[in-house]
Design an enzyme around this catalytic site. Structure first.
Site, short mmCIF file in Angstrom:
data_model
loop_
_atom_site.label_atom_id
_atom_site.label_comp_id
_atom_site.label_asym_id
_atom_site.label_seq_id
_atom_site.Cartn_x
_atom_site.Cartn_y
_atom_site.Cartn_z
CG HIS A 163 39.34 41.90 40.69
ND1 HIS A 163 39.88 42.99 41.31
CD2 HIS A 163 40.17 40.87 40.97
CE1 HIS A 163 40.97 42.64 41.95
NE2 HIS A 163 41.18 41.35 41.76
CG HIS A 201 50.58 45.78 41.02
ND1 HIS A 201 49.43 46.55 41.01
CD2 HIS A 201 50.16 44.49 41.13
CE1 HIS A 201 48.37 45.76 41.10
NE2 HIS A 201 48.78 44.50 41.16
CG ASP A 225 44.78 43.34 39.78
OD1 ASP A 225 45.85 43.61 40.37
OD2 ASP A 225 44.38 42.18 39.59
FE LIG Z 1 47.53 42.65 41.26
#
Ligand SMILES: [Fe+2]
Length: 599
Positions: free
Chosen positions: A11, A129, A339
């Site tokens: 997503h 991340h 994300d």
């Molecule tokens: Fe993630």
């Protein structure tokens, strides 16, 4: 060294371009496709990034995907085997998508961009991340903590980042990870689904609902978790279903304990004390678990600084507790914590790993998105038939808009480059006077068409913020990017009634005059009129739609809402489309039919 980072297929697809170690453009695909949480290969974002830098795909030195597909597939296969046969539906659905496209990330990137296979790299999900936080932070030494639903296997990681020497040689290493299915993100998502909200979308609503309740079910939530002294924990899977059924996050046992789940988006959950209490309970336990993880990161690394990313890093209430209680001197949080931010992290990691002399970069502004010429703004207004005036410079723009705001008008504000991350920070914003409580209801009901219990945020001049909010010491950056809450000072709440939540908290943005001079000037001008140097600031979109990007998006959203005015570039409109000319009827009185048989 030109490196393109990409995230897609799950997503929030996004692209980010890093040139010689500096991000020059980054945007999620949804801003251009107008499809919320667009997960497809982000061709529009890629085109924007390349165009912004004046590059062609052939000029790229590397393209980096934000996770490792085969490692992720191994987790899905292992999970399906361990829960077979109850996971049959999950397995069939997942395999179809993997066989059709997800396994072929590399070839899809190669054919879409025309780049050679040796230029395509893959960066582990939680390393992407972690890099998105550490390599954007001001720190030479920091602990990293990443917490989300799940990446390949990892659901949380603790690492360490260091930079040293004149060439900024860097070392970023993930030292430990928690693994699927033991996941704080998936725990929070299970409650998001239980409360009738969409997973990966409604988590903000749970956070907004929580202050209406009392965490009387916190012990029941804690019973789902086996915590350890090192901050890690295991989920008792009897309470959940996400690991074996794609349509369900929680099990029957869950509903037996908390009562029947709310049907999707039915009724107003704020009217239901039980639902508010459940929201308060999961929010409290989320904060406790985040604190445990952060304290462990502090203990293991000994660092005084923390870099935070991953979807759970967008929980602004939990972030305030980390700022106050986790034991770090400073915390830096990636504004695109979800994300989409992985695209930037992957690009920065690769640029630093592959580049001969990585540049030193600190993210002080999120203005990495698209910018539009004044001519485009004028064209969009004209195309809609909107009357508008061109204002002479920033002073007149701020003067006119602050006058409208102080009169109780709601103004669309479309200025400069769009923001990176899910928060509008004064580039694509809907603004209003923050003083009167009634303004919250006005914006909610007429403009945003969203739930009444969700709070609005204030944006305040950085130099004035401490007078109005109880800000933790030494933590300017999370507030610059609207990533943490703070209490509105008790004696000021009546003057910030529209932006102070029911528990006295506020998700405040401090406006840095060096980074956002125009927005700062507007807040100052408004303060000159109202005595409060702040504006109510909410994202420029209607409920369920992506934030506007182009002037045409801004104009169409303006027309579809009850906004009073729109400032797009140097232009200001307060009008609706002029009434179209009355349509002429088809029947015409005609003398020619009755003029006899003459010529
Ligand atoms: Fe993630």
């Amino acid at each position: 060294m030109r490196v393109l980072g990409l995230s897609f297929d799950y997503h929030d697809a996004a692209a980010a371009l890093v040139v010689d170690g500096i991000p020059v453009a980054a945007a999620p695909e949804e801003r251009f496709s107008r499809l919320k949480h667009d997960r497809r290969l982000p061709l529009r974002s890629i085109a924007f990034c390349l165009e912004r830098a004046g590059l062609k795909a052939g000029d790229l030195d590397a393209v980096v995907f934000y996770e490792k597909p085969f490692r992720k597939l191994s987790r899905i296969l292992a999970g399906a085997v361990s829960t077979f046969p109850s996971s049959g539906a999950l397995f069939r659905r997942a395999m179809g998508a993997w066989i059709d496209e997800r396994l072929w990330v590399g070839p899809r990137i190669e054919s879409a961009l025309g780049v050679a296979p040796e230029k395509v790299f893959y960066c582990e999900h939680h390393l992407s991340h972690a890099a998105s936080a550490f390599l954007c932070s001001p720190f030479d030494d920091a602990a990293t903590l990443t917490v989300d639903g799940v990446g390949e296997w990892a659901t949380a990681s603790i690492g360490r980042g260091r930079r040293a020497g004149p060439d900024h040689a860097f070392d970023l290493t993930l030292e430990s990870e928690m693994r699927y299915p033991h996941s704080l993100g998936l725990l929070y998502s299970a409650f998001t689904a239980y409360l009738g909200f969409e997973v990966n979308e409604g988590e903000y609503k749970v956070m907004g609902l929580a202050p209406y309740g009392v965490p009387r079910h916190a012990d029941a939530v804690r019973r789902m978790i086996e915590p350890f002294a090192d901050g890690s924990f295991r989920l008792d899977l009897d309470w959940f279903a996400f690991h074996k059924d794609p349509a369900r996050s929680f099990s029957r046992k869950f509903e037996q304990a908390f009562g029947p789940a709310r049907a999707h988006e039915s009724g107003d959950p704020a009217d239901d004390k039980r639902l508010c209490d459940v929201a308060a309970s999961i929010q409290l336990v989320c904060e406790e678990l985040m604190l445990g993880l952060a304290k462990e990161a502090r203990r293991r690394t000994g660092s005084r600084n923390l870099c935070l990313a991953g979807g759970v890093a967008l929980n602004a209430v939990s972030n305030e507790r980390l700022l106050r209680e986790a034991g770090f001197d400073s915390i830096w949080i990636q504004p695109a914590g979800g994300d989409a931010g992985g695209a930037l992290g992957a690009a920065l990691y690769a640029a630093n790993a592959l580049g001969a002399a990585p540049a030193r970069y600190e993210m002080k502004s999120v203005a990495l998105g698209a910018e539009h010429a004044a001519a485009d703004a004028a064209a969009a207004l004209k195309a809609a038939g909107l009357p508008f005036v061109e204002l002479k410079g920033e002073d007149e723009l701020c003067d006119r808009v602050s006058a409208l705001l102080s009169e109780g008008k709601v103004v669309g504000w479309h200025q400069g480059r769009s923001e990176w991350g899910p928060r509008s920070l004064g580039h694509r914003s809907i603004l209003a006077d923050p003083r009167a409580a009634g303004m919250k209801d006005t914006v909610n009901a007429k403009i945003k068409f969203r739930e009444m219990y969700r709070p609005f945020a204030p944006s305040i001049c950085a130099g004035d913020a401490a007078d109005w909010f109880e800000l933790p010491a030494a933590a300017p950056d999370p507030y610059r990017f609207m990533l943490a809450t703070a209490k509105t000072r008790a004696d000021r709440r009546d003057r910030l009634a529209a932006v102070t939540h029911v528990d006295g908290s506020s998700r405040v943005q401090t406006i840095d005059p060096a980074q956002s001079p125009l927005f700062h000037k507007l807040a100052k001008a408004l303060g000159g009129r109202t005595g409060v140097p702040a504006t109510l600031n909410t994202s420029f979109n209607l409920k369920g739609e992506p934030i506007v990007d182009s002037p045409a998006d801004a104009v169409s959203t303006f027309l579809a809402s009850g906004m009073d005015a729109l400032a797009v570039g140097p232009f200001l409109t307060t009008g609706r489309p002029e009434n179209p000319a009355p349509r002429r009827q088809t029947w015409e009185s005609s003398k020619t039919l009755n003029d006899g048989l003459g010529w």
